[in-house]
Design a protein around this motif. Structure first.
Motif, PDB file in Angstrom:
ATOM      1  N   VAL A   1       0.870  -1.171   0.000  1.00  0.00           N
ATOM      2  CA  VAL A   1       0.000   0.000   0.000  1.00  0.00           C
ATOM      3  C   VAL A   1       0.905   1.219   0.000  1.00  0.00           C
ATOM      4  O   VAL A   1       1.837   1.308   0.811  1.00  0.00           O
ATOM      5  N   ALA A   2       0.647   2.148  -0.916  1.00  0.00           N
ATOM      6  CA  ALA A   2       1.491   3.332  -1.039  1.00  0.00           C
ATOM      7  C   ALA A   2       0.653   4.587  -0.830  1.00  0.00           C
ATOM      8  O   ALA A   2      -0.464   4.695  -1.348  1.00  0.00           O
TER       9      ALA A   2
ATOM     10  N   ASN B   1       5.311   3.723   1.940  1.00  0.00           N
ATOM     11  CA  ASN B   1       4.935   2.423   1.390  1.00  0.00           C
ATOM     12  C   ASN B   1       4.947   1.402   2.516  1.00  0.00           C
ATOM     13  O   ASN B   1       5.928   1.298   3.249  1.00  0.00           O
ATOM     14  N   LEU B   2       3.872   0.638   2.646  1.00  0.00           N
ATOM     15  CA  LEU B   2       3.789  -0.457   3.600  1.00  0.00           C
ATOM     16  C   LEU B   2       3.741  -1.751   2.802  1.00  0.00           C
ATOM     17  O   LEU B   2       3.047  -1.826   1.782  1.00  0.00           O
ATOM     18  N   PHE B   3       4.484  -2.777   3.243  1.00  0.00           N
ATOM     19  CA  PHE B   3       4.485  -4.020   2.474  1.00  0.00           C
ATOM     20  C   PHE B   3       4.485  -5.244   3.382  1.00  0.00           C
ATOM     21  O   PHE B   3       4.891  -5.186   4.540  1.00  0.00           O
TER      22      PHE B   3
ATOM     23  N   GLU C   1       8.620   1.848   3.927  1.00  0.00           N
ATOM     24  CA  GLU C   1       9.615   2.757   3.367  1.00  0.00           C
ATOM     25  C   GLU C   1       9.034   4.161   3.405  1.00  0.00           C
ATOM     26  O   GLU C   1       7.893   4.380   2.986  1.00  0.00           O
ATOM     27  N   LEU C   2       9.791   5.093   3.937  1.00  0.00           N
ATOM     28  CA  LEU C   2       9.360   6.479   4.063  1.00  0.00           C
ATOM     29  C   LEU C   2      10.259   7.346   3.191  1.00  0.00           C
ATOM     30  O   LEU C   2      11.482   7.247   3.271  1.00  0.00           O
ATOM     31  N   GLU C   3       9.645   8.194   2.357  1.00  0.00           N
ATOM     32  CA  GLU C   3      10.389   9.050   1.443  1.00  0.00           C
ATOM     33  C   GLU C   3      10.057  10.515   1.704  1.00  0.00           C
ATOM     34  O   GLU C   3       8.922  10.847   2.083  1.00  0.00           O
TER      35      GLU C   3
ATOM     36  N   TYR D   1      14.044   6.237   4.192  1.00  0.00           N
ATOM     37  CA  TYR D   1      14.316   5.288   5.282  1.00  0.00           C
ATOM     38  C   TYR D   1      13.473   4.048   5.029  1.00  0.00           C
ATOM     39  O   TYR D   1      12.274   4.140   4.739  1.00  0.00           O
ATOM     40  N   ALA D   2      14.100   2.869   5.122  1.00  0.00           N
ATOM     41  CA  ALA D   2      13.378   1.608   4.921  1.00  0.00           C
ATOM     42  C   ALA D   2      13.612   0.693   6.116  1.00  0.00           C
ATOM     43  O   ALA D   2      14.738   0.568   6.613  1.00  0.00           O
ATOM     44  N   TYR D   3      12.531   0.065   6.568  1.00  0.00           N
ATOM     45  CA  TYR D   3      12.583  -0.908   7.660  1.00  0.00           C
ATOM     46  C   TYR D   3      11.992  -2.212   7.147  1.00  0.00           C
ATOM     47  O   TYR D   3      10.933  -2.215   6.504  1.00  0.00           O
TER      48      TYR D   3
END
Length: 196
Positions: free
Chosen positions: A12-13, A27-29, A55-57, A72-74
């Motif tokens: 989901v973006a 973005n959530l995955f 992921e946060l942009e 940032y990506a987790y």
């Protein structure tokens, strides 16, 4: 008798323009892999894993001369049967780029790339994989001569000893490259481009 590996994934973006000069993205995955092909000692479908994260942009035109971009990506990836973290996969990644117009024809671009929290495979007794942050710098001159662009870059400016993990073979209890895979050290690149 192998079946293909399969993956089922959901994403989901969200994208939000706070202003014409600032954008945020999220973005959530989630994914789940089945019938993973492993060698034990022959190739067979064995194992599954699942992962989730975000992921946060961030993009910002701070002024006509200043641009900032950050990411940032987790990710939390787990072996479904053992419940252990998936080996060699970074839990955190960061990227930051700052581009500054210094003079009408000169600009400086600075970027940081960081990789954090990677674990070894079960049974691999080497020390934890070191985190790293790599700094790159590029100075660019445009239209110094009509149609000509020059740039000078320093990659890995701090000469960080950055490494990617080498593979561990649980059958022979050995690793392909004991000291992991070194990334490039400090390097300098000059570019001259002519636009016709």
């Amino acid at each position: 008798n192998l079946d293909p590996e399969t993956i089922e994934s959901y994403e989901v973006a969200f994208d939000y323009a706070y202003s014409p000069d600032m954008r945020l993205g999220l973005n959530l995955f989630y994914y789940q892999m089945e019938d993973m092909i492993n060698f034990t000692p022959v190739a067979e479908n064995k194992g599954s894993q699942r992962g989730k994260g975000f992921e946060l942009e961030f993009d910002w035109q701070a002024s006509p001369a200043t641009q900032v971009a950050a990411n940032y990506a987790y990710q939390r990836a787990r072996d479904k049967e053992a419940g252990l973290p998936v080996a060699n996969v970074p839990e955190h990644q960061i990227f930051l780029r700052w581009q500054q117009q210094l003079l009408p024809q000169w600009s400086l671009s600075t970027s940081l790339n960081g990789v954090f929290n990677r674990c070894r495979a079960a049974g691999d007794n080497r020390q934890d994989i070191e985190d790293y942050i790599i700094l790159d710098l590029t100075l660019t001159g445009r239209e110094l001569v009509p149609g000509v662009e020059v740039s000078v870059s320093v990659f890995n400016a701090t000469d960080e000893d950055a490494r990617e993990p080498s593979l561990y073979d649980p059958l022979s209890n050995s690793v392909s490259i004991p000291g992991d895979l070194p990334l490039a050290g400090r390097s300098f690149v000059a570019t001259l481009r002519k636009v016709w």
